[in-house]
Design a protein around this motif. Sequence first.
Motif, mmCIF file in Angstrom:
data_model
loop_
_atom_site.group_PDB
_atom_site.id
_atom_site.type_symbol
_atom_site.label_atom_id
_atom_site.label_comp_id
_atom_site.label_asym_id
_atom_site.label_seq_id
_atom_site.Cartn_x
_atom_site.Cartn_y
_atom_site.Cartn_z
ATOM 1 N N SER A 1 0.818 -1.214 0.000
ATOM 2 C CA SER A 1 0.000 0.000 0.000
ATOM 3 C C SER A 1 0.852 1.265 0.000
ATOM 4 N N GLU A 2 2.047 1.199 0.552
ATOM 5 C CA GLU A 2 2.922 2.373 0.591
ATOM 6 C C GLU A 2 3.379 2.799 -0.804
ATOM 7 N N TYR A 3 3.187 1.919 -1.780
ATOM 8 C CA TYR A 3 3.605 2.225 -3.149
ATOM 9 C C TYR A 3 2.421 2.550 -4.068
ATOM 10 N N SER A 4 1.247 2.732 -3.518
ATOM 11 C CA SER A 4 0.073 2.966 -4.363
ATOM 12 C C SER A 4 0.201 4.249 -5.178
ATOM 13 N N HIS A 5 1.071 5.180 -4.733
ATOM 14 C CA HIS A 5 1.260 6.430 -5.471
ATOM 15 C C HIS A 5 1.867 6.206 -6.853
ATOM 16 N N LEU A 6 2.448 5.035 -7.085
ATOM 17 C CA LEU A 6 3.096 4.767 -8.369
ATOM 18 C C LEU A 6 2.115 4.705 -9.527
ATOM 19 N N VAL A 7 0.859 4.405 -9.229
ATOM 20 C CA VAL A 7 -0.172 4.310 -10.271
ATOM 21 C C VAL A 7 -1.077 5.527 -10.140
ATOM 22 N N PRO A 8 -0.980 6.484 -11.057
ATOM 23 C CA PRO A 8 -1.724 7.742 -10.911
ATOM 24 C C PRO A 8 -3.221 7.546 -11.098
ATOM 25 N N GLN B 1 5.478 2.818 -16.577
ATOM 26 C CA GLN B 1 4.683 3.798 -17.327
ATOM 27 C C GLN B 1 4.616 5.081 -16.485
ATOM 28 N N THR B 2 5.410 6.027 -16.810
ATOM 29 C CA THR B 2 5.732 7.158 -15.931
ATOM 30 C C THR B 2 4.493 7.898 -15.419
ATOM 31 N N PRO B 3 4.592 8.513 -14.220
ATOM 32 C CA PRO B 3 3.422 9.012 -13.475
ATOM 33 C C PRO B 3 2.842 10.298 -14.062
ATOM 34 N N MET B 4 1.947 10.147 -14.996
ATOM 35 C CA MET B 4 1.385 11.288 -15.721
ATOM 36 C C MET B 4 0.050 11.754 -15.131
ATOM 37 N N ASP B 5 -0.318 12.976 -15.479
ATOM 38 C CA ASP B 5 -1.635 13.569 -15.211
ATOM 39 C C ASP B 5 -1.847 13.915 -13.739
ATOM 40 N N ASP B 6 -1.692 12.951 -12.865
ATOM 41 C CA ASP B 6 -1.960 13.137 -11.439
ATOM 42 C C ASP B 6 -0.693 13.638 -10.743
ATOM 43 N N ASN B 7 -0.245 14.857 -11.114
ATOM 44 C CA ASN B 7 0.981 15.425 -10.541
ATOM 45 C C ASN B 7 0.867 16.948 -10.508
ATOM 46 N N PRO B 8 1.603 17.610 -9.635
ATOM 47 C CA PRO B 8 1.454 19.064 -9.468
ATOM 48 C C PRO B 8 1.803 19.869 -10.713
ATOM 49 N N TRP B 9 2.578 19.288 -11.620
ATOM 50 C CA TRP B 9 2.991 20.012 -12.830
ATOM 51 C C TRP B 9 1.973 19.847 -13.958
ATOM 52 N N GLU B 10 1.007 18.958 -13.781
ATOM 53 C CA GLU B 10 -0.016 18.646 -14.790
ATOM 54 C C GLU B 10 0.598 18.141 -16.092
ATOM 55 N N VAL B 11 1.719 17.427 -15.976
ATOM 56 C CA VAL B 11 2.328 16.805 -17.145
ATOM 57 C C VAL B 11 1.565 15.524 -17.462
ATOM 58 N N GLY B 12 1.196 15.340 -18.704
ATOM 59 C CA GLY B 12 0.467 14.152 -19.106
ATOM 60 C C GLY B 12 0.849 13.697 -20.499
ATOM 61 N N ARG B 13 0.338 12.525 -20.872
ATOM 62 C CA ARG B 13 0.384 12.025 -22.251
ATOM 63 C C ARG B 13 1.732 11.442 -22.694
ATOM 64 N N PHE B 14 2.717 11.369 -21.790
ATOM 65 C CA PHE B 14 4.004 10.825 -22.201
ATOM 66 C C PHE B 14 4.355 9.534 -21.453
ATOM 67 N N ASP B 15 3.377 8.894 -20.814
ATOM 68 C CA ASP B 15 3.673 7.710 -20.005
ATOM 69 C C ASP B 15 4.297 6.595 -20.826
ATOM 70 N N SER C 1 -5.688 8.196 -15.127
ATOM 71 C CA SER C 1 -4.641 8.380 -16.131
ATOM 72 C C SER C 1 -4.443 7.099 -16.917
ATOM 73 N N HIS C 2 -4.091 7.239 -18.190
ATOM 74 C CA HIS C 2 -3.735 6.073 -18.997
ATOM 75 C C HIS C 2 -2.549 5.336 -18.391
ATOM 76 N N ALA C 3 -1.726 6.045 -17.621
ATOM 77 C CA ALA C 3 -0.557 5.429 -16.988
ATOM 78 C C ALA C 3 -0.936 4.391 -15.935
ATOM 79 N N GLN C 4 -2.225 4.191 -15.702
ATOM 80 C CA GLN C 4 -2.652 3.110 -14.815
ATOM 81 C C GLN C 4 -2.296 1.735 -15.380
ATOM 82 N N THR C 5 -1.817 1.702 -16.622
ATOM 83 C CA THR C 5 -1.278 0.454 -17.149
ATOM 84 C C THR C 5 -0.157 -0.076 -16.249
ATOM 85 N N SER C 6 0.487 0.811 -15.486
ATOM 86 C CA SER C 6 1.499 0.342 -14.533
ATOM 87 C C SER C 6 0.916 -0.645 -13.532
#
Length: 386
Positions: A79-86, A249-263, A89-94
Amino acid sequence: MTEDCCVIVPTIREYECMRAYIENARDHGFDTDRLHVVLVTEDFCDTDEMQAMLDDLDVSGRVFDESDREEWYAEQGISEYSHLVPAASHAQTSFGLLYLWANDFEFGVFIDDDTLPHDDQDFFGQHLANLQYEGEVESVSSDEQWVNVLYQSDHDLYPRGYPYAAMHEDIETGTEEVSNVVASQGLWTNVPDLDAVRILMDGDLQGQAQTRTGNEDFDRNFVAARRNYLTVCSMNLAFRREVVPAFYQTPMDDNPWEVGRFDDIWSGVFLKRACDVLGGRILNGFPLCEHNKAPRSTFDDLHNEVAGLELNEHFWEVVDPVGDDADTYAEVMAAMADALAEGDFDAYQNGDFLNHVGEYCLDWLDCLDELSAVPGHEPAAVPADD
């Protein structure tokens, strides 16, 4: 045949596409007992209907909405690693990669829910044959160290994630013997996988493209030469278990910078660098899928992409020099993660996001190791209790 292939499908709408993929498998004589389907969805979706579809298809599989994922993390003690899957986001493929790793599947397949298989191509059979392939294949390189996966087409298209600075490249093609294929990337007919800027330049405001691709645009498989990168799109992709440590699959969309679409794009850069170090190959071309991207505002996609556009120009340059002495995918990933986590990227818009990605990649390796031992990885030391 026991289940050895985990099919990972992020979906909130068109999950019924799996009927066509399973029908394709049976029409071509592929043993569907080898498949285990994981539908990654959201709490607002009807998971009962999704599971009923899998049951009706008589194919093994599970459905995970956000609540189910949180429960699975708890069951696995991660559970401590749940942050890895945003979230959202499509990056939920992780999540699918974590599930694959925990359950010892030999192969993984990514499928997007807005695609369909070509009836005349054995989708799963071709992908798994590609992963077993040994022999001659076309090799492509360029003076920009980037290969355009759409280079066979006459449409002069560049796919989503291809750096703008690498356009108008001079390419060279040849033939080489390949073995150790660790990933198989199928390409796409109908709507090409373009970014929002390129869609706008193609004159389309509905998030698709005026230019469409067809079977005639693709006639052979190929590899990108060593030290050449390529865009890796997760809508039609198969891979071996061994690459998962270097395929986050890099942590996109759900981040303070609002970077998305490159996972998937950045995960492909990780994978290609690791392949070049370790001798793996990514085979591209067939099987094709039909990409039926739903209409949506091109400007919405642009909003989601613009925060990371400059970073995408330089991401590959950060990881390209590192990891040469590594012996495993985890060791290459650790070297790339360190380069990102410790780098100074103040010169770039949202440069701190690259540090964020590097830190998450290190957590990724530790999380995988909690699920099942990762060759070549030494987990971070846990501070002793006082």
